[in-house]
Design an enzyme around this catalytic site. Structure first.
Site, short mmCIF file in Angstrom:
data_model
loop_
_atom_site.label_atom_id
_atom_site.label_comp_id
_atom_site.label_asym_id
_atom_site.label_seq_id
_atom_site.Cartn_x
_atom_site.Cartn_y
_atom_site.Cartn_z
N GLY A 28 0.83 -1.18 0.00
CA GLY A 28 0.00 0.00 0.00
C GLY A 28 0.87 1.23 0.00
O GLY A 28 2.07 1.16 0.22
N ARG A 29 0.24 2.33 -0.32
CA ARG A 29 0.99 3.55 -0.30
C ARG A 29 0.06 4.66 0.09
O ARG A 29 -1.03 4.80 -0.47
CB ARG A 29 1.55 3.83 -1.69
CG ARG A 29 2.35 5.09 -1.73
CD ARG A 29 2.67 5.44 -3.16
NE ARG A 29 2.71 6.88 -3.26
CZ ARG A 29 3.72 7.54 -3.80
NH1 ARG A 29 4.72 6.91 -4.33
NH2 ARG A 29 3.71 8.85 -3.83
N GLY A 30 0.45 5.43 1.05
CA GLY A 30 -0.34 6.59 1.42
C GLY A 30 0.48 7.81 1.10
O GLY A 30 1.58 7.71 0.58
N SER A 31 -0.06 8.95 1.42
CA SER A 31 0.67 10.17 1.14
C SER A 31 1.92 10.25 1.99
O SER A 31 2.76 11.10 1.78
CB SER A 31 -0.19 11.37 1.44
OG SER A 31 -1.49 11.12 1.01
N GLY A 80 3.96 7.54 2.87
CA GLY A 80 4.98 6.53 2.70
C GLY A 80 4.37 5.23 2.27
O GLY A 80 3.16 5.13 2.10
N VAL A 132 3.61 1.12 2.64
CA VAL A 132 3.36 0.08 3.62
C VAL A 132 3.83 -1.24 3.01
O VAL A 132 3.49 -1.55 1.87
CB VAL A 132 1.86 0.00 3.97
CG1 VAL A 132 1.64 -1.06 5.04
CG2 VAL A 132 1.35 1.34 4.43
N LYS A 170 4.87 0.28 8.12
CA LYS A 170 4.70 1.59 7.50
C LYS A 170 5.99 2.40 7.64
O LYS A 170 6.45 2.67 8.74
CB LYS A 170 3.57 2.35 8.17
CG LYS A 170 3.22 3.59 7.39
CD LYS A 170 2.27 4.49 8.13
CE LYS A 170 3.03 5.42 9.03
NZ LYS A 170 2.21 6.43 9.65
N ASP A 215 -10.67 10.35 11.82
CA ASP A 215 -10.62 10.06 10.39
C ASP A 215 -11.28 8.71 10.10
O ASP A 215 -10.70 7.85 9.45
CB ASP A 215 -9.18 10.11 9.87
CG ASP A 215 -9.13 10.26 8.34
OD1 ASP A 215 -10.17 10.64 7.76
OD2 ASP A 215 -8.09 10.00 7.76
#
Ligand SMILES: *[C@@H]1O[C@H](CO)[C@@H](O)[C@H](O)[C@H]1NC(C)=O
Ligand SMILES: *[C@@H]1O[C@H](CO)[C@@H](O)[C@H](O)[C@H]1NC(C)=O
Ligand SMILES: *[C@@H]1O[C@H](CO)[C@@H](O)[C@H](O)[C@H]1NC(C)=O
Ligand SMILES: *[C@@H]1O[C@H](CO)[C@@H](O)[C@H](O)[C@H]1NC(C)=O
Ligand SMILES: *[C@@H]1O[C@H](CO)[C@@H](O)[C@H](O)[C@H]1NC(C)=O
Ligand SMILES: *[C@@H]1O[C@H](CO)[C@@H](O)[C@H](O)[C@H]1NC(C)=O
Ligand SMILES: *[C@@H]1O[C@H](CO)[C@@H](O)[C@H](O)[C@H]1NC(C)=O
Ligand SMILES: *[C@@H]1O[C@H](CO)[C@@H](O)[C@H](O)[C@H]1NC(C)=O
Length: 899
Positions: free
Chosen positions: A623-626, A628, A630, A644, A742
């Site tokens: 996965g990738r979030g804003s 970094g 995962v 993460k 959130d």
């Protein structure tokens, strides 16, 4: 002879291909404008483009007749002048290369004999101008390095260029590491195909299935000096393992060879000055080892290059600022030869606008209640409406004639703004939240209902023009305004101001317009008759009202999205709103030593080495979030973990990181994703979570086909019940109390048995104040889930979580996302659309695939708690404990009904 050999070779290769690469993984083939799915004669599966193409006025003509008997579908985009028209392409494999191949046909489908011209973009880059007058059909190919889970492909109209059209769109994933050698000097670029030749082959083009990556290799005979050279088709086995591009053997087994002269030259016309990338393939298909010099545009780039028998090799060259290209092979011993050639234009990819800015703009769009057509990147490939850019910085924002009501704190995140025009936007109250905009040169807040100055203006040192005419400002101008040395126009006309103007504004370089006020002048005596009634600006203060009944002496902790995204299997859409700028909130300084950290129960301290080992050197990104990537990992005991790793630039201060770890290590509940450990070494901030194999609720509801799961009503109730338990624990049982801030479907993860757990407690910012009923804070959250009351008051309570959770419930009931452009404008916002139906017991809006499977009483119960949870007025919403109780009932009604 050659042909015979080729055919033999072909069947050998075909056999090889069938054995090794018989599927089409990484292929997406869209058939535009026609609803059919089918498999073509090359065994490629085509699907309709409907679900990939953006909203708005799009129309399909069934077919146009090609010159041959084959029919071509067409989709056209009549209102592309309004906004760019985009296809959102899912890219399964991140950190790889894909080939994107759109095909455009006009063929006078509309009978107007006006072939259109338009721009085509991928991501932030405009890659081509398609001009169907020049060529019809027009085929483009671009090689793109994937960095996100989706890739946006857009058609952008040119003024008077006609209506963009689209017929086919193919996406193919390329072998790992292909087309990167020799590109070191060109970071952040993509490659647009100019030529791809199968040298020495004259019978048409080769593509899938011979090329398992479905590149199209054209015959080269029109580009080579065919009188001087020969074609060779020799199906020898070749060792091509050294070539990352994996060209098909059939392509390498034919060659262009000089037989009569010492020189072989290819001349390639290029249609514009630019940087180009050249790939040359050689294969030792002759029983000799030829060697030769290679020249590009007359420069020797390789001397005595030797082709080894039975081995294929490849050379890469990049050339800057060229307008034509010739490739020459000379000084040969034996035959000089070349087997395949590729030539690409190197296309720069503009930087993306910072996620803070994008998030802020999305929140602003949401607050207008309008669909401004703001999608993807604000600046590239073209600027959004109402926005101006300089590079990847948003420097102007002009919203007028809409209803904003307040300058929300979000505006303060648009740090690069030079021009802000919010005239006639129903702004009322105090001028606020602009103090961070230090680049601001022009500020237009005219024609609003503003009543007072904040303390803001002191910091706007670059301000040149301030237009406040036609407001309801009272009192006089703050003394500090005099500090704005660059100010040359201050327009205060038509307000209710009264009193002497500060003398510091009385200077030649500054024009102050004051007409239409009660009395405003530099002379202190003029307004003396009016004195005694001037109001004083009150700076905004944060007040925490003591909680009346609470016996606990505990603080509240906001756990927000500052740290953002740490859900394992979670791919976060662009619309995720995350703020990384740390604002001026009270932070409790806590410095703890590593030794102390070791004592936190159940949380392991891992060394970077251990993390590296556990993730097999960060091999599998899940996965990738804003913030970094995962990664999937495995602890020595065999336990799977989600790791993460924070990007450099999003790393937090030591205190914040330690605070988060400390907090997370105290939270233990079966419905909350637990922290397994962390790594905190000089340059690393890594959090290790338990891995949940089931993906997120968002994947299950909306994911691409492989991730999407059919969730029955009873399943959905169970998931909501689990999540509600987790939240209830945070709100009521944990110490200190925790507001998640959130809640959304992508933050609810599923384990292998479909039990749900809430994740993403972000990096905590602790605001430890005893007995608070609410916390005043910068608004954070995700568009579509954000509590409107919190948004307008900035006062955060547990009820904000209830609101977001209510949105999740609505999603479970209706099976659609909180904000959706799919339907009519009325249905854009899930809450506004669904609430009236559900309150009226009109269940026709329930998710299509739940119909007939739910017990009416159970649905009624859930619909009722969902619609009350999203009440605008927070006091009307149930508490999390009440939500939990009602969901339990709905669940047990459904279970009983099943039996
Ligand atoms: C066509 O492709 C499918 C899988 O996509 C494969 O199962 C099938 O064998 C292929 N057929 C031929 C004739 O290659
Ligand atoms: C779409 O565009 C066409 C041509 O401009 C127009 O005739 C039609 O009314 C538009 N449809 C909608 C729904 O806007
Ligand atoms: C498309 O090509 C034609 C013919 O070369 C030219 O006249 C026209 O200006 C081009 N259109 C655009 C928008 O560049
Ligand atoms: C995804 O890409 C990686 C690296 O490029 C590769 O090793 C892996 O096989 C790819 N997976 C799929 C499903 O294509
Ligand atoms: C390339 O892009 C990355 C992030 O997208 C950025 O950090 C880097 O500065 C860019 N490099 C250049 C040379 O523009
Ligand atoms: C070209 O290939 C086709 C089959 O793909 C074959 O039928 C034809 O004879 C070939 N023509 C020549 C000139 O080799
Ligand atoms: C193929 O070539 C690679 C180097 O390019 C070499 O490592 C490998 O051993 C060769 N394989 C065979 C079967 O010769
Ligand atoms: C070119 O290289 C081959 C082997 O690599 C060698 O035998 C030959 O002498 C070289 N020729 C020149 C002119 O250097």
């Amino acid at each position: 002879m050659g042909l015979y050999h080729f055919c033999l070779g072909f069947s050998l290769i075909y056999g090889f291909w069938r054995a090794v690469l018989c599927d089409q993984e990484g292929f997406l083939s869209l058939y535009c404008g026609d609803g059919r799915s089918f498999v073509d004669s090359s065994n490629i599966s085509w699907v309709p483009d409907d679900t990939y193409v953006s909203k708005g006025n799009i129309t399909a003509v069934n077919f146009i007749e090609g010159s041959s008997s084959s029919q071509v579908p067409v989709r056209f985009f009549p209102d592309a002048q309004e906004r760019r028209k985009c296809y959102t392409l899912p890219v399964k494999n991140m950190s790889s290369m894909v080939l994107v191949r759109p095909q455009f046909y006009y063929k006078n489908y509309d009978g107007l004999r006006k072939p259109p011209a338009f721009f085509v973009s991928l991501g932030t880059a405009i890659t081509t101008t398609v001009n169907l007058t020049i060529s019809d059909p027009w085929v483009e190919e671009v090689i793109w390095a994937v960095t996100k889970e989706t890739l946006s492909f857009c058609l952008i109209s040119i003024p008077d260029g006609g209506v963009p059209v689209m017929s086919f769109l193919e996406v193919r994933s390329l072998p790992e590491g292909a087309y990167t050698s020799g590109m070191e000097d060109f970071p952040n670029t993509s490659l647009r195909k100019c030529y791809r030749f199968n040298c020495g082959y004259s019978n048409g083009s080769i593509r899938y299935p011979i090329d398992s990556y479905d590149r199209i290799w054209d015959a080269d005979h029109s580009f080579s000096p065919s009188l001087l050279s020969s074609e060779f088709d020799i199906p020898l086995p070749l060792n091509i393992s050294g070539i990352k591009e994996s060209p098909p053997l059939a392509v390498l087994q034919s060659a262009r060879v000089v037989t009569r002269k010492n020189v072989l030259t290819y001349n390639f016309p290029l249609n514009k000055l630019g940087n180009y990338y050249i790939v040359l393939y050689f294969a030792g298909i002759l029983p000799v080892s030829p060697s030769f010099d290679i020249l590009i545009n007359g420069d020797v780039v390789s001397t005595n290059y030797t082709v080894k028998n039975r081995v294929a090799s490849v050379l890469f060259f990049a050339r800057k600022g060229i307008q034509s290209l010739s490739i020459t092979f000379q000084n040969i011993s034996f035959y000089p030869q070349v087997n395949a050639i590729e030539v690409y234009e190197i296309v720069g990819i503009p930087l993306e606008v910072s996620s803070t800015t994008v998030s802020a703009l999305e929140v602003i769009q949401q607050s207008t209640g309008l669909d401004l057509g703001w999608e993807d990147d604000p600046c590239s490939p073209t600027e959004w409406k109402h926005i101006g850019c300089e590079g990847s910085m948003v420097i102007s924002l002009e919203l007028s004639d809409i209803k904003l009501r307040a300058v929300s704190p979000t505006f303060g995140d648009l740090l690069d703004l030079k021009t802000l025009d919010l005239h006639n936007t129903s702004l009322a109250g105090q001028i606020q939240n602009l103090d961070s905009l230090q680049e601001l040169e022009k500020l237009n807040l005219s024609f609003n209902k503003l009543t007072s100055f904040g303390s803001d203006f002191d910091t706007l040192v670059n301000l040149q023009i301030l237009d406040l005419k036609n407001n309801s400002l009272e009192g006089t101008v703050p003394e500090s305004m005099g500090n704005l040395k660059n100010l040359h126009l201050l327009n205060l006309e038509n307000n209710k101001m009264l009193g002497p103007l500060p003398q510091s504004l009385n200077r030649e370089s500054l024009e102050v317009r004051t007409s239409g006020n009660l009395c405003l002048s530099f002379s202190s005596s003029t307004c003396s008759g009016f004195t005694g009634n001037t109001s004083v600006e009150v700076p905004q203060v944060t007040i925490l009202i003591p909680k009346k009944h609470s016996g606990h002496n505990q603080g509240a902790i906001i756990i927000g999205t500052i740290g953002g995204v740490l859900c394992a299997v979670l791919f976060i859409a662009l619309s995720v709103l995350i703020y990384r700028r740390r604002r001026k909130e009270t932070e409790v300084k806590t410095t703890r030593t590593a030794t102390e950290m070791r004592n936190w129960n159940a949380t392991r301290v891992l060394s970077y080495k251990e993390v590296k080992a556990a993730t097999n050197n960060f091999k599998k990104a899940i996965g990738r979030g804003s913030f970094g990537f995962v990664y999937l990992g495995k602890l020595p005991g065999g336990k799977l973990i989600a790791v993460k790793v924070r990007f450099d630039q999003t790393r937090l201060g030591e205190d914040s990181f330690i605070n988060e770890v400390h907090l997370l290590s105290q939270v233990h509940h079966q419905n909350l994703v637990s922290l397994e450990g962390f790594c905190y070494e000089s340059k690393q901030q890594i959090l290790v979570y338990e891995y949940l194999p089931g993906g997120s609720l968002a994947d299950a509801l909306y994911g691409s086909n492989s991730k999407k799961i059919m969730l029955s009503w009873v399943r959905r109730l169970k998931i909501s019940l689990d999540a509600a338990k987790g939240l209830d624990y945070l709100h009521n049982a944990s110490n200190p109390r925790i507001i998640h801030r959130d809640i959304k479907c992508s933050n609810i993860l599923l384990d292998s048995e479909m039990n749900a757990k809430v994740c993403d407690f972000g990096l905590s910012k602790q605001v430890l104040r005893a007995d608070a009923t609410h916390i005043t804070t910068v608004v954070k959250g995700t568009a579509g889930y954000l509590d409107p009351e919190y948004y307008s008051t900035q006062q955060l309570t547990e009820k904000s979580d209830v609101y977001s959770f209510g949105v999740v419930l609505l999603e479970l009931i209706c099976g659609r996302e909180p904000l959706s452009h799919a339907g009519t404008p009325d249905s854009y916002n899930l809450v506004l659309w669904a609430k009236p139906y559900l309150q009226a017991g009109a269940f026709e809006i329930v998710d299509e695939c739940l119909k007939g499977t739910f017990a009416l009483e159970s649905m009624k119960k859930a619909a009722s708690v969902a619609s009350r949870s999203v009440e605008r007025d927070a006091s009307q919403r149930p508490t999390m404990a009440e939500v939990l109780a009602e969901l339990k009932e709905a669940y047990s009604i459904q279970l009983t009904a099943c039996n």
